[in-house]
Design a protein around this motif. Structure first.
Motif, PDB file in Angstrom:
ATOM      1  N   VAL A  39     -12.832   1.071  15.057  1.00 30.71           N
ATOM      2  CA  VAL A  39     -11.668   1.578  14.404  1.00 30.71           C
ATOM      3  C   VAL A  39     -11.978   1.752  12.943  1.00 30.71           C
ATOM      4  CG1 VAL A  39     -10.261  -0.475  14.102  1.00 30.71           C
ATOM      5  CG2 VAL A  39      -9.033   1.599  14.165  1.00 30.71           C
ATOM      6  N   GLN A  40     -11.481   2.837  12.251  1.00 34.83           N
ATOM      7  CA  GLN A  40     -11.636   2.962  10.838  1.00 34.83           C
ATOM      8  C   GLN A  40     -10.093   2.658  10.304  1.00 34.83           C
ATOM      9  OE1 GLN A  40     -13.103   5.632  12.850  1.00 34.83           O
ATOM     10  NE2 GLN A  40     -14.819   4.285  12.595  1.00 34.83           N
ATOM     11  N   LEU A  41     -10.150   2.034   9.091  1.00 34.84           N
ATOM     12  CA  LEU A  41      -8.811   1.722   8.626  1.00 34.84           C
ATOM     13  C   LEU A  41      -8.808   2.071   6.942  1.00 34.84           C
ATOM     14  CD1 LEU A  41      -8.739  -2.082   9.679  1.00 34.84           C
ATOM     15  CD2 LEU A  41      -7.465  -0.229  10.837  1.00 34.84           C
ATOM     16  N   VAL A  42      -7.508   2.850   6.912  1.00 32.21           N
ATOM     17  CA  VAL A  42      -7.286   3.322   5.590  1.00 32.21           C
ATOM     18  C   VAL A  42      -5.932   2.712   5.011  1.00 32.21           C
ATOM     19  CG1 VAL A  42      -7.192   5.169   3.875  1.00 32.21           C
ATOM     20  CG2 VAL A  42      -8.871   5.244   5.989  1.00 32.21           C
ATOM     21  N   GLU A  43      -5.889   1.745   3.775  1.00 31.88           N
ATOM     22  CA  GLU A  43      -4.954   1.521   3.282  1.00 31.88           C
ATOM     23  C   GLU A  43      -4.211   2.522   2.123  1.00 31.88           C
ATOM     24  OE1 GLU A  43      -7.437  -2.233   3.823  1.00 31.88           O
ATOM     25  OE2 GLU A  43      -7.601  -0.275   2.901  1.00 31.88           O
ATOM     26  N   SER A  44      -2.951   2.486   1.926  1.00 35.34           N
ATOM     27  CA  SER A  44      -2.386   3.346   1.041  1.00 35.34           C
ATOM     28  C   SER A  44      -1.046   2.507   0.702  1.00 35.34           C
ATOM     29  CB  SER A  44      -2.170   4.814   1.469  1.00 35.34           C
ATOM     30  OG  SER A  44      -1.198   4.750   2.700  1.00 35.34           O
ATOM     31  N   GLY A  45      -0.541   3.151  -0.581  1.00 46.13           N
ATOM     32  CA  GLY A  45       0.760   2.581  -1.118  1.00 46.13           C
ATOM     33  C   GLY A  45       0.708   1.743  -2.063  1.00 46.13           C
ATOM     34  N   GLY A  46      -0.287   1.293  -2.567  1.00 46.10           N
ATOM     35  CA  GLY A  46      -0.503   0.248  -3.618  1.00 46.10           C
ATOM     36  C   GLY A  46      -0.085   0.788  -4.752  1.00 46.10           C
ATOM     37  N   GLY A  47      -0.102   0.402  -5.876  1.00 44.41           N
ATOM     38  CA  GLY A  47       0.448   0.550  -7.356  1.00 44.41           C
ATOM     39  C   GLY A  47       1.169  -0.525  -8.237  1.00 44.41           C
ATOM     40  N   LEU A  48       1.698  -0.140  -9.206  1.00 45.06           N
ATOM     41  CA  LEU A  48       2.172  -0.990  -9.992  1.00 45.06           C
ATOM     42  C   LEU A  48       3.810  -0.931  -9.958  1.00 45.06           C
ATOM     43  CD1 LEU A  48       2.048  -2.649 -12.804  1.00 45.06           C
ATOM     44  CD2 LEU A  48       2.324  -0.435 -14.120  1.00 45.06           C
ATOM     45  N   VAL A  49       4.291  -2.292  -9.953  1.00 47.02           N
ATOM     46  CA  VAL A  49       5.554  -2.641  -9.671  1.00 47.02           C
ATOM     47  C   VAL A  49       6.052  -3.804 -10.618  1.00 47.02           C
ATOM     48  CG1 VAL A  49       5.326  -4.162  -8.043  1.00 47.02           C
ATOM     49  CG2 VAL A  49       7.497  -2.677  -8.041  1.00 47.02           C
ATOM     50  N   GLN A  50       7.294  -3.837 -11.131  1.00 43.34           N
ATOM     51  CA  GLN A  50       7.929  -4.860 -11.566  1.00 43.34           C
ATOM     52  C   GLN A  50       8.298  -5.825 -10.808  1.00 43.34           C
ATOM     53  OE1 GLN A  50      11.180  -3.142 -14.088  1.00 43.34           O
ATOM     54  NE2 GLN A  50       9.942  -2.776 -15.890  1.00 43.34           N
ATOM     55  N   ALA A  51       8.208  -7.046 -11.520  1.00 43.61           N
ATOM     56  CA  ALA A  51       8.503  -8.331 -10.879  1.00 43.61           C
ATOM     57  C   ALA A  51      10.009  -8.089 -10.184  1.00 43.61           C
ATOM     58  CB  ALA A  51       8.859  -9.286 -11.708  1.00 43.61           C
ATOM     59  N   GLY A  52      10.392  -8.449  -8.918  1.00 41.56           N
ATOM     60  CA  GLY A  52      11.592  -8.212  -8.247  1.00 41.56           C
ATOM     61  C   GLY A  52      11.654  -6.886  -7.563  1.00 41.56           C
ATOM     62  N   GLY A  53      10.563  -6.102  -7.725  1.00 39.99           N
ATOM     63  CA  GLY A  53      10.754  -4.766  -7.342  1.00 39.99           C
ATOM     64  C   GLY A  53      10.001  -4.784  -5.647  1.00 39.99           C
ATOM     65  N   SER A  54       9.936  -3.679  -5.193  1.00 43.79           N
ATOM     66  CA  SER A  54       9.399  -3.451  -3.671  1.00 43.79           C
ATOM     67  C   SER A  54       8.333  -2.494  -3.684  1.00 43.79           C
ATOM     68  CB  SER A  54      10.476  -3.062  -2.883  1.00 43.79           C
ATOM     69  OG  SER A  54      11.599  -4.401  -2.941  1.00 43.79           O
ATOM     70  N   LEU A  55       7.486  -2.655  -2.758  1.00 43.88           N
ATOM     71  CA  LEU A  55       6.433  -1.618  -2.501  1.00 43.88           C
ATOM     72  C   LEU A  55       6.422  -1.762  -0.869  1.00 43.88           C
ATOM     73  CD1 LEU A  55       3.364  -2.003  -4.867  1.00 43.88           C
ATOM     74  CD2 LEU A  55       4.983  -0.037  -4.564  1.00 43.88           C
ATOM     75  N   ARG A  56       5.793  -0.551  -0.143  1.00 42.26           N
ATOM     76  CA  ARG A  56       5.468  -0.492   1.076  1.00 42.26           C
ATOM     77  C   ARG A  56       3.995  -0.222   1.277  1.00 42.26           C
ATOM     78  NH1 ARG A  56       7.602   2.447   6.697  1.00 42.26           N
ATOM     79  NH2 ARG A  56       6.594   4.236   5.838  1.00 42.26           N
ATOM     80  N   LEU A  57       3.328  -0.902   2.020  1.00 40.80           N
ATOM     81  CA  LEU A  57       1.835  -0.529   2.305  1.00 40.80           C
ATOM     82  C   LEU A  57       1.859   0.059   3.514  1.00 40.80           C
ATOM     83  CD1 LEU A  57      -0.065  -3.558   0.608  1.00 40.80           C
ATOM     84  CD2 LEU A  57       0.614  -1.569  -0.377  1.00 40.80           C
ATOM     85  N   SER A  58       0.798   0.877   3.583  1.00 40.68           N
ATOM     86  CA  SER A  58       0.539   1.511   5.047  1.00 40.68           C
ATOM     87  C   SER A  58      -0.709   1.259   5.364  1.00 40.68           C
ATOM     88  CB  SER A  58       0.859   3.080   5.135  1.00 40.68           C
ATOM     89  OG  SER A  58       2.190   3.166   4.868  1.00 40.68           O
ATOM     90  N   CYS A  59      -1.326   1.104   6.509  1.00 47.01           N
ATOM     91  CA  CYS A  59      -2.817   1.101   7.175  1.00 47.01           C
ATOM     92  C   CYS A  59      -2.817   1.963   8.246  1.00 47.01           C
ATOM     93  CB  CYS A  59      -3.197  -0.325   7.028  1.00 47.01           C
ATOM     94  SG  CYS A  59      -4.784  -0.382   8.006  1.00 47.01           S
ATOM     95  N   ALA A  60      -3.526   2.882   7.949  1.00 47.99           N
ATOM     96  CA  ALA A  60      -3.705   4.137   8.958  1.00 47.99           C
ATOM     97  C   ALA A  60      -4.869   3.647   9.926  1.00 47.99           C
ATOM     98  CB  ALA A  60      -3.552   5.396   8.609  1.00 47.99           C
ATOM     99  N   GLY A  61      -4.879   3.786  11.191  1.00 52.79           N
ATOM    100  CA  GLY A  61      -6.104   3.671  11.932  1.00 52.79           C
ATOM    101  C   GLY A  61      -6.771   4.799  12.614  1.00 52.79           C
ATOM    102  N   SER A  62      -7.908   4.921  12.792  1.00 52.27           N
ATOM    103  CA  SER A  62      -8.660   6.147  13.466  1.00 52.27           C
ATOM    104  C   SER A  62      -9.823   5.831  14.202  1.00 52.27           C
ATOM    105  CB  SER A  62      -8.870   7.307  12.670  1.00 52.27           C
ATOM    106  OG  SER A  62      -9.625   6.912  11.519  1.00 52.27           O
ATOM    107  N   GLY A  63     -10.207   6.524  15.036  1.00 44.25           N
ATOM    108  CA  GLY A  63     -11.327   6.366  15.810  1.00 44.25           C
ATOM    109  C   GLY A  63     -11.536   5.397  16.867  1.00 44.25           C
ATOM    110  N   GLY A  64     -10.444   4.488  17.090  1.00 42.93           N
ATOM    111  CA  GLY A  64     -10.331   3.640  18.247  1.00 42.93           C
ATOM    112  C   GLY A  64      -8.934   3.462  18.732  1.00 42.93           C
ATOM    113  N   ARG A  65      -8.921   2.443  19.740  1.00 41.77           N
ATOM    114  CA  ARG A  65      -7.524   2.419  20.578  1.00 41.77           C
ATOM    115  C   ARG A  65      -6.560   1.376  19.456  1.00 41.77           C
ATOM    116  NH1 ARG A  65      -6.434   0.121  26.476  1.00 41.77           N
ATOM    117  NH2 ARG A  65      -4.309   0.736  26.451  1.00 41.77           N
ATOM    118  N   PHE A  66      -6.081   1.899  18.674  1.00 39.30           N
ATOM    119  CA  PHE A  66      -5.254   0.985  17.630  1.00 39.30           C
ATOM    120  C   PHE A  66      -4.328   0.293  18.371  1.00 39.30           C
ATOM    121  CE2 PHE A  66      -3.713   0.365  13.258  1.00 39.30           C
ATOM    122  CZ  PHE A  66      -2.533   0.099  13.527  1.00 39.30           C
TER     123      PHE A  66
END
Length: 122
Positions: free
Chosen positions: A2-29
């Motif tokens: 399986v191939q994995l690709v992360e996204s959603g990173g960035g800069l955020v202030q303390a106390g804030g929120s982010l959501r990361l995603s990891c998409a899989g392909s090429g295998g039975r996820f």
């Protein structure tokens, strides 16, 4: 395999929120246990969270427990990491990984993404 690709990173202030995603392909996820790890500059890669194949078992590192939430959507072949109440010490490159065992051990995961940078400013 399986191939994995992360996204959603960035800069955020303390106390804030982010959501990361990891998409899989090429295998039975849905057949893989999924984990999130992170590596800060000059430090070793460390476990953050893991989720079993059907989502029934979830583990968190003590440092993120109560603030981060791992989830997966097998229909979309994607695992998420919702990060809330973020702290400067959460700054790191975040990696998703796929394996066969729900564990905190890095070497138990067979496949890794390329990572996404998360920076939390104070």
């Amino acid at each position: 395999q399986v191939q994995l690709v992360e996204s959603g990173g960035g800069l955020v202030q303390a106390g804030g929120s982010l959501r990361l995603s990891c998409a899989g392909s090429g295998g039975r996820f849905s057949s893989y246990v999924m984990g999130w790890f992170r590596q800060a500059t000059g430090k070793e890669r460390e476990f953050v969270a893991a989720i079993s194949r059907r989502g029934g078992r979830i583990y968190y590192a003590d440092s993120v427990k109560g603030r981060f939430i791992i989830s997966r959507d097998s229909a979309k072949n994607t695992v998420y990491l919702q990060m809330n109440t973020m702290k400067p010490e959460d700054t790191a490159v975040y990696y998703c990984a796929a394996g066969q065992e729900v564990t905190t051990r890095l070497n138990a995961y067979d496949y890794w993404g390329q990572g996404t940078q998360v920076t939390v400013s104070s």
